[in-house]
Write an enzyme that holds these catalytic residues in place. Structure first.
Site, PDB file in Angstrom:
ATOM      1  N   TYR A 166      -4.060  -6.382   5.433  1.00 18.16           N
ATOM      2  CA  TYR A 166      -4.066  -5.404   4.351  1.00 18.16           C
ATOM      3  C   TYR A 166      -4.449  -4.016   4.876  1.00 18.16           C
ATOM      4  O   TYR A 166      -3.760  -3.020   4.615  1.00 18.16           O
ATOM      5  CB  TYR A 166      -5.033  -5.846   3.251  1.00 18.16           C
ATOM      6  CG  TYR A 166      -5.394  -4.753   2.276  1.00 18.16           C
ATOM      7  CD1 TYR A 166      -4.475  -4.321   1.317  1.00 18.16           C
ATOM      8  CD2 TYR A 166      -6.647  -4.144   2.311  1.00 18.16           C
ATOM      9  CE1 TYR A 166      -4.805  -3.304   0.417  1.00 18.16           C
ATOM     10  CE2 TYR A 166      -6.982  -3.138   1.415  1.00 18.16           C
ATOM     11  CZ  TYR A 166      -6.063  -2.721   0.481  1.00 18.16           C
ATOM     12  OH  TYR A 166      -6.393  -1.713  -0.403  1.00 18.16           O
ATOM     13  N   ASP A 186      11.066  -2.348  -8.103  1.00 21.93           N
ATOM     14  CA  ASP A 186      10.729  -3.186  -6.961  1.00 21.93           C
ATOM     15  C   ASP A 186      10.513  -2.276  -5.752  1.00 21.93           C
ATOM     16  O   ASP A 186      11.466  -1.724  -5.204  1.00 21.93           O
ATOM     17  CB  ASP A 186      11.868  -4.180  -6.701  1.00 21.93           C
ATOM     18  CG  ASP A 186      11.605  -5.076  -5.500  1.00 21.93           C
ATOM     19  OD1 ASP A 186      10.511  -4.972  -4.886  1.00 21.93           O
ATOM     20  OD2 ASP A 186      12.492  -5.880  -5.163  1.00 21.93           O
ATOM     21  N   TYR A 213      -3.048   6.609  -2.766  1.00 13.00           N
ATOM     22  CA  TYR A 213      -4.380   6.036  -2.625  1.00 13.00           C
ATOM     23  C   TYR A 213      -4.424   5.067  -1.450  1.00 13.00           C
ATOM     24  O   TYR A 213      -3.560   4.202  -1.301  1.00 13.00           O
ATOM     25  CB  TYR A 213      -4.791   5.304  -3.902  1.00 13.00           C
ATOM     26  CG  TYR A 213      -4.790   6.198  -5.113  1.00 13.00           C
ATOM     27  CD1 TYR A 213      -5.823   7.111  -5.331  1.00 13.00           C
ATOM     28  CD2 TYR A 213      -3.733   6.162  -6.027  1.00 13.00           C
ATOM     29  CE1 TYR A 213      -5.808   7.954  -6.436  1.00 13.00           C
ATOM     30  CE2 TYR A 213      -3.715   6.994  -7.133  1.00 13.00           C
ATOM     31  CZ  TYR A 213      -4.748   7.890  -7.326  1.00 13.00           C
ATOM     32  OH  TYR A 213      -4.733   8.727  -8.414  1.00 13.00           O
TER      33      TYR A 213
END
Length: 288
Positions: free
Chosen positions: A124, A35, A98
């Site tokens: 985002y 998690d 990334y």
């Protein structure tokens, strides 16, 4: 080389595991195994594995959902990478992370370079910016690889959506005024492995790099290219403007990234987006 890979169940993480062995030991973490929002356990995991390299291919990528789920989005995309960078620095390990073309606002008319000002248009993108900043502040050895429009035969992505919708809709209306470089997860994985193998004997050049397919297209152009490579009937494609397709999150009109800095540092470029699509579609056909 001991590598700890996060996001093993995602597109890029899955593709990395399909590459030829590139580590003496590869420890893979999926969402079920770890998690990322539990920072204490995340720290303990890294300290237990003691990797030489951490590859963070995990991310919260539900761009529209993130608009109403900011806390979880930032926990995965900002806090977790910052923790990984801190632990990597403490161990003397390297971090590969990334990031995304969505760190830019899309107003520039030419490809973005790494030095351009960031200006995310959605939650985002903002979370990915925060993750980049946390990694850079860790003062360790890192690579932040910004990529774009990731797709492949594994996971949820534009390619698989188009293949599904072609049998469900009589017509597909596709946005034609957003431009970027569709980049396959396989190409990203192969480039990453190439960099990691180079780092064993060569220098490690920490920094932010754009790593996308060469060339560019629109979502409409991408859909046309996908259908052109399919045998059998496909529905008509109708180009539309962004204003005709309402989404919770705003997208950049131009998210084409320049790969010149990457090429100068690592000595190669990713193939053109249409070449990558050919490979992905051929692999799909072979798989059945």
């Amino acid at each position: 080389m001991r590598v700890l890979l996060f996001g093993g169940g995602g597109q890029v993480g899955h593709a990395l595991q399909s590459c030829a062995p590139f580590a003496d030991r590869l420890v893979v973490m999926t969402r079920r195994d770890c998690d990322l929002t539990d920072t204490d356990n995340l720290r303990m995991l890294v300290r237990r594995v003691r990797p030489d390299v951490i590859v963070n291919a995990a991310a919260y990528t539900a761009v529209d959902k993130a608009e109403s789920d900011r806390e979880n989005c930032f926990a995965v995309n900002a806090t977790a990478p910052t923790v990984l960078a801190s632990e990597a620095a403490a161990l003397g390990a390297k971090l590969v992370h990334y990031s995304t073309d969505y760190v830019f606002d899309g107003n520039k008319m030419t490809p973005y370079v790494e030095e351009d000002s960031i200006g995310p248009r959605n939650i985002y993108g903002a979370s990915k910016v925060a993750g980049e900043q946390g990694i850079i502040a860790s003062d360790g050895e890192f690579l932040i690889l910004r990529t774009s429009w990731v797709y492949g035969n594994h996971g949820a992505n534009f390619l698989k959506t188009m293949l599904r919708l072609r049998t469900e809709r009589p017509e597909l209306r596709i946005v034609a005024d957003q431009h970027g470089a569709p980049t396959s997860a396989d190409a990203i994985a192969e480039a990453t492995v190439r960099i990691l193998k180079r780092s064993v004997t060569g220098p490690w050049v920490s920094g932010v790099y754009h790593m996308t397919a060469a060339g560019a297209t629109s979502w409409y152009g991408f859909a046309k290219a996908i259908f052109a490579r399919i045998a059998g009937p496909t529905p008509p494609l109708v180009p539309i403007a962004t204003t005709e397709y309402r989404t919770a999150a705003a997208r950049p009109a131009n998210s084409v990234l320049s790969n010149d800095k990457f090429a100068a540092a690592f000595g190669f470029r990713l193939p053109d987006w249409e070449q990558q699509l050919d490979v992905v579609m051929a692999t799909r056909a072979i798989a059945g």
